[in-house]
Design a protein around this motif. Structure first.
Motif, PDB file in Angstrom:
ATOM      1  N   PRO A 125       0.836  -1.203   0.000  1.00 11.49           N
ATOM      2  CA  PRO A 125       0.000   0.000   0.000  1.00 11.49           C
ATOM      3  C   PRO A 125       0.870   1.252   0.000  1.00 11.49           C
ATOM      4  CG  PRO A 125      -0.003  -1.033   2.159  1.00 11.49           C
ATOM      5  CD  PRO A 125       0.722  -1.957   1.234  1.00 11.49           C
ATOM      6  N   THR A 126       0.429   2.239  -0.736  1.00 13.92           N
ATOM      7  CA  THR A 126       1.194   3.488  -0.812  1.00 13.92           C
ATOM      8  C   THR A 126       0.741   4.426   0.296  1.00 13.92           C
ATOM      9  OG1 THR A 126      -0.413   4.400  -2.358  1.00 13.92           O
ATOM     10  CG2 THR A 126       1.493   3.276  -3.306  1.00 13.92           C
ATOM     11  N   ALA A 127       1.676   5.233   0.756  1.00 15.43           N
ATOM     12  CA  ALA A 127       1.370   6.197   1.811  1.00 15.43           C
ATOM     13  C   ALA A 127       0.581   7.355   1.216  1.00 15.43           C
ATOM     14  CB  ALA A 127       2.668   6.712   2.427  1.00 15.43           C
ATOM     15  N   PRO A 128      -0.299   7.948   2.005  1.00 15.71           N
ATOM     16  CA  PRO A 128      -1.051   9.094   1.478  1.00 15.71           C
ATOM     17  C   PRO A 128      -0.115  10.273   1.244  1.00 15.71           C
ATOM     18  CG  PRO A 128      -1.491   8.787   3.811  1.00 15.71           C
ATOM     19  CD  PRO A 128      -0.684   7.606   3.358  1.00 15.71           C
ATOM     20  N   ALA A 129      -0.448  11.037   0.240  1.00 17.81           N
ATOM     21  CA  ALA A 129       0.394  12.187  -0.111  1.00 17.81           C
ATOM     22  C   ALA A 129       0.325  13.229   0.995  1.00 17.81           C
ATOM     23  CB  ALA A 129      -0.061  12.781  -1.429  1.00 17.81           C
ATOM     24  N   ARG A 130       1.486  13.746   1.365  1.00 17.39           N
ATOM     25  CA  ARG A 130       1.538  14.784   2.392  1.00 17.39           C
ATOM     26  C   ARG A 130       1.647  16.149   1.732  1.00 17.39           C
ATOM     27  NH1 ARG A 130       6.263  12.587   6.268  1.00 17.39           N
ATOM     28  NH2 ARG A 130       5.628  10.430   6.293  1.00 17.39           N
ATOM     29  N   PRO A 131       1.122  17.136   2.376  1.00 18.36           N
ATOM     30  CA  PRO A 131       1.283  18.480   1.802  1.00 18.36           C
ATOM     31  C   PRO A 131       2.730  18.941   1.967  1.00 18.36           C
ATOM     32  CG  PRO A 131       0.155  18.595   3.914  1.00 18.36           C
ATOM     33  CD  PRO A 131       0.284  17.139   3.565  1.00 18.36           C
ATOM     34  N   THR A 132       3.198  19.714   1.013  1.00 19.19           N
ATOM     35  CA  THR A 132       4.568  20.209   1.084  1.00 19.19           C
ATOM     36  C   THR A 132       4.651  21.315   2.136  1.00 19.19           C
ATOM     37  OG1 THR A 132       4.095  21.794  -0.665  1.00 19.19           O
ATOM     38  CG2 THR A 132       5.023  19.669  -1.329  1.00 19.19           C
ATOM     39  N   VAL A 133       5.820  21.424   2.756  1.00 20.74           N
ATOM     40  CA  VAL A 133       6.031  22.439   3.781  1.00 20.74           C
ATOM     41  C   VAL A 133       6.409  23.735   3.090  1.00 20.74           C
ATOM     42  CG1 VAL A 133       7.449  23.103   5.742  1.00 20.74           C
ATOM     43  CG2 VAL A 133       6.770  20.729   5.426  1.00 20.74           C
ATOM     44  N   GLN A 134       5.696  24.783   3.418  1.00 20.65           N
ATOM     45  CA  GLN A 134       5.988  26.081   2.832  1.00 20.65           C
ATOM     46  C   GLN A 134       6.469  27.004   3.942  1.00 20.65           C
ATOM     47  OE1 GLN A 134       3.479  27.625  -0.014  1.00 20.65           O
ATOM     48  NE2 GLN A 134       3.342  25.692  -1.091  1.00 20.65           N
TER      49      GLN A 134
END
Length: 98
Positions: A34-43
């Protein structure tokens, strides 16, 4: 006299048979991981950058102060031991002259 003797491997006696089984497939079917859920990029905002730089500077200053104080404690201890050694040496030398 001191030459090492290399042992020889004996030849196998009898018939050597493998333990292969025909009822087990060579490559079992594997399910994809299973693939990990996409995380938001740190801005980083300008305020966050300033906070990170300020925190890093504070850590460097605190660690530097601790190291300097430890060095100062060692220097004071060494100086007091040196003075004590001179006083004891002087007392022992004056005891021998009397």
């Amino acid at each position: 006299m001191l030459r090492p003797r290399i042992p020889t491997n004996p030849l196998p006696t009898g018939i050597v048979t493998g333990t292969a089984r025909n009822d087990v497939p060579a490559m079992p079917h594997q399910t994809p991981a299973p693939t990990a859920p996409a995380r938001p990029t740190v801005q980083l905002t300008p305020g966050a950058v300033v906070a990170v730089i300020g925190g890093g500077t504070a850590v460097v200053l605190v660690v530097g102060a601790v190291l300097v104080s430890m060095l100062l404690a060692v220097a004071v201890t060494a100086a007091s031991l040196a003075i004590s050694a001179l006083v004891i040496r002087s007392l022992v030398a004056s005891q021998n002259h009397r």
